[in-house]
Write a protein that holds these residues in place. Structure first.
Motif, PDB file in Angstrom:
ATOM      1  N   LYS A 113     -64.628  -2.768 -37.121  1.00  0.00           N
ATOM      2  CA  LYS A 113     -64.919  -2.392 -38.506  1.00  0.00           C
ATOM      3  C   LYS A 113     -66.425  -2.235 -38.728  1.00  0.00           C
ATOM      4  CE  LYS A 113     -60.814  -4.320 -40.722  1.00  0.00           C
ATOM      5  NZ  LYS A 113     -60.284  -5.329 -41.680  1.00  0.00           N
ATOM      6  N   GLN A 171     -67.379   1.055 -37.272  1.00  0.00           N
ATOM      7  CA  GLN A 171     -66.952   2.168 -38.119  1.00  0.00           C
ATOM      8  C   GLN A 171     -67.872   2.331 -39.322  1.00  0.00           C
ATOM      9  OE1 GLN A 171     -63.106   1.662 -39.879  1.00  0.00           O
ATOM     10  NE2 GLN A 171     -62.958   3.777 -40.581  1.00  0.00           N
ATOM     11  N   THR A 172     -68.279   1.221 -39.925  1.00  0.00           N
ATOM     12  CA  THR A 172     -69.178   1.287 -41.084  1.00  0.00           C
ATOM     13  C   THR A 172     -70.518   1.922 -40.702  1.00  0.00           C
ATOM     14  OG1 THR A 172     -68.133  -0.675 -42.036  1.00  0.00           O
ATOM     15  CG2 THR A 172     -70.319  -0.069 -42.857  1.00  0.00           C
ATOM     16  N   ARG A 218     -71.086   3.853 -38.109  1.00  0.00           N
ATOM     17  CA  ARG A 218     -70.862   5.247 -37.715  1.00  0.00           C
ATOM     18  C   ARG A 218     -70.770   6.156 -38.932  1.00  0.00           C
ATOM     19  NH1 ARG A 218     -67.179   4.115 -34.476  1.00  0.00           N
ATOM     20  NH2 ARG A 218     -65.361   4.455 -35.784  1.00  0.00           N
ATOM     21  N   CYS A 219     -70.072   5.714 -39.980  1.00  0.00           N
ATOM     22  CA  CYS A 219     -69.958   6.515 -41.199  1.00  0.00           C
ATOM     23  C   CYS A 219     -71.318   6.687 -41.878  1.00  0.00           C
ATOM     24  CB  CYS A 219     -68.969   5.860 -42.158  1.00  0.00           C
ATOM     25  SG  CYS A 219     -67.260   5.891 -41.586  1.00  0.00           S
ATOM     26  N   ALA A 220     -72.126   5.632 -41.856  1.00  0.00           N
ATOM     27  CA  ALA A 220     -73.451   5.723 -42.477  1.00  0.00           C
ATOM     28  C   ALA A 220     -74.332   6.725 -41.738  1.00  0.00           C
ATOM     29  CB  ALA A 220     -74.102   4.342 -42.495  1.00  0.00           C
ATOM     30  N   GLN A 240     -73.290   9.257 -39.921  1.00  0.00           N
ATOM     31  CA  GLN A 240     -72.752  10.602 -40.123  1.00  0.00           C
ATOM     32  C   GLN A 240     -73.160  11.178 -41.468  1.00  0.00           C
ATOM     33  OE1 GLN A 240     -68.597   9.863 -39.509  1.00  0.00           O
ATOM     34  NE2 GLN A 240     -68.685  10.194 -37.298  1.00  0.00           N
ATOM     35  N   ARG A 241     -73.282  10.335 -42.477  1.00  0.00           N
ATOM     36  CA  ARG A 241     -73.720  10.812 -43.790  1.00  0.00           C
ATOM     37  C   ARG A 241     -75.176  11.248 -43.759  1.00  0.00           C
ATOM     38  NH1 ARG A 241     -70.421   6.494 -45.756  1.00  0.00           N
ATOM     39  NH2 ARG A 241     -72.254   5.112 -45.780  1.00  0.00           N
ATOM     40  N   LEU A 293     -75.889   8.125 -32.965  1.00  0.00           N
ATOM     41  CA  LEU A 293     -74.433   8.197 -32.869  1.00  0.00           C
ATOM     42  C   LEU A 293     -73.975   8.349 -31.423  1.00  0.00           C
ATOM     43  CD1 LEU A 293     -73.429  10.441 -35.917  1.00  0.00           C
ATOM     44  CD2 LEU A 293     -72.612   8.117 -35.453  1.00  0.00           C
ATOM     45  N   GLN A 317     -57.073   4.155 -38.529  1.00  0.00           N
ATOM     46  CA  GLN A 317     -58.258   4.203 -37.679  1.00  0.00           C
ATOM     47  C   GLN A 317     -58.135   3.227 -36.521  1.00  0.00           C
ATOM     48  OE1 GLN A 317     -60.928   1.902 -37.199  1.00  0.00           O
ATOM     49  NE2 GLN A 317     -62.154   3.330 -35.979  1.00  0.00           N
ATOM     50  N   SER A 319     -58.011   4.656 -32.605  1.00  0.00           N
ATOM     51  CA  SER A 319     -59.266   4.491 -31.883  1.00  0.00           C
ATOM     52  C   SER A 319     -59.142   3.579 -30.672  1.00  0.00           C
ATOM     53  CB  SER A 319     -60.345   3.925 -32.822  1.00  0.00           C
ATOM     54  OG  SER A 319     -59.977   2.636 -33.276  1.00  0.00           O
TER      55      SER A 319
END
Length: 393
Positions: free
Chosen positions: A221, A224-225, A227-229, A231-232, A242, A295, A299
């Motif tokens: 988790k 994932q957090t 990675r999302c940050a 990507q934004r 990344l 997810q 994954s």
């Protein structure tokens, strides 16, 4: 094997990879529009060009074979739908452009291009600067022992500023140890999200959980957090980060699967049991999950874990059987009653027929063990027996 080249050898190896991959891109450009992408067909058209670019005969052939294998792999992925259905945006994008190789992508070498001096811990390899002799490599004693069984190609890989050689080793598989002809002769392995793997314990009344989802899920988790940050953000530095994170996460999953498969095989070897593992192939298309669980399911490398269990068990002489997981989680291992109501929660199994209650994953593991026994006996019964020799007259 990690290489330990001198600065001059390091520069020569790096230049060799650059030349080989430049040639591979040329071959890939031609193969993109060619109707016949077999290595021999490509060789007729591009061999002379590769020779003129500075590649020797055998490295040129290896470059052509690498390109042909890359297109074969891509076509298999397209056929299997891994890039979406025909006509989709991703499918069209993949088909519409030739395969490209990174400047320092890995390059295979056969025994004519690269030879091993195991007793001296060195290799001799062809490069653009001529034949490099005495290139040292470092490894553990057990790896050095395995190298005596090396066969086939060796791949030269450049990663994070270091050179490595990936060597294929073939070892003899010991004869399989046939488990006792009873259900207790099999170790059932239930795979899942909350608990990555649950096995039938030495004592059937105990629960044997391997890598419950606590620390593993928490780390996934956090990844994932982050990675999302990144990507934004979308900047070049974020994309580099990344890429680094992706490799780190992949290594983490592989390491956990190695530990998990090693413990499962060790338990089966200690108890003299065969291994029954549920086959989760296609589960992403069959199972509907809540958004928070998708997810986690998509994954984790369950196929990698299954493959690791299989090859480690074969090396130990243990049979492995793949089991269809259908209804194993809702069927009582004691009376055989199958009902959705038997599992009121994720962790609890309570049979509505006989009243047995216990951990749901442990119940599933016992069902998988029983199916492993059943399927193994069925498979053995179909094997034709050797003909009895006629007595001499």
């Amino acid at each position: 094997m990690k290489l330990a080249p001198t600065p001059e050898q390091h520069a020569a190896l790096k230049a060799t990879l650059a030349l080989c991959n430049a040639g591979a891109n040329t071959v890939a450009q031609y193969a993109h529009t060619a109707t016949d992408r077999r290595p021999f067909a490509l060789q007729k058209h591009v061999y002379a060009h590769l020779k003129a670019s500075g590649l020797s005969a055998q490295p040129a052939i290896r470059v052509i074979k690498k390109v042909a294998d890359a297109y074969t792999t891509r076509q298999a992925n397209l056929t299997n739908g891994n890039y979406g259905p025909p006509g989709s945006k991703r499918y069209t994008k993949i088909v519409g452009k030739p395969i490209m190789f990174r400047q320092h992508a890995g390059q295979p070498f056969d025994d004519r291009c690269l030879s091993w001096q195991i007793d001296q811990s060195t290799v001799s390899v062809w490069t653009t600067a001529g034949r490099l002799r005495g290139v040292g490599f470092v490894c553990a004693p057990w790896q050095l022992k395995l190298l005596t069984a090396r066969k086939g190609e060796s791949d030269l890989v450049f990663r994070d500023g270091h050179f490595y050689l990936h060597a294929t080793v073939d070892t003899d598989t010991p004869p399989p140890l046939i488990p006792a002809d009873d259900p207790s002769g099999w170790l059932g392995v239930d795979l899942g999200i909350v608990n990555l793997a649950v096995t039938t314990a030495d004592d059937p009344t105990d629960l044997d959980v391997r890598w419950s989802g606590g620390a593993v899920t928490a780390r996934r988790k956090r990844n994932q957090t982050l990675r999302c940050a990144l990507q934004r953000v979308g900047s070049k530095s974020a994309k580099r980060k990344l890429k680094t994170r992706r490799r780190k996460e992949t290594r983490y999953v592989t390491d956990i699967n190695h530990q998990l498969s090693k413990m499962i095989v060790a338990q089966a070897q200690r108890t003299g049991q065969g291994i029954a593992v549920e086959d989760l192939s296609g589960i992403r298309d069959r199972v509907r999950l809540a958004r928070r669980q998708r997810q986690q399911l998509h994954s984790w490398a369950f196929a990698q874990l299954r493959d690791q269990i299989t090859y480690k068990a074969q090396a130990a002489g243990l049979p492995v059987v793949m089991i269809n997981p259908r209804n194993t989680s809702r069927t009582c291992h004691r009376c055989g009653s199958c009902a959705t109501a038997n599992r009121p929660s994720q962790a609890l199994f309570r049979c509505r027929s006989c009243g047995w209650s216990g951990h749901a994953d442990q119940n599933a593991a016992l069902n998988i063990a029983a199916l492993g026994h059943k399927n193994y006996r069925a498979a053995q019964s179909t094997v034709p027996k050797a003909a009895t020799p006629l007595a001499a007259s």
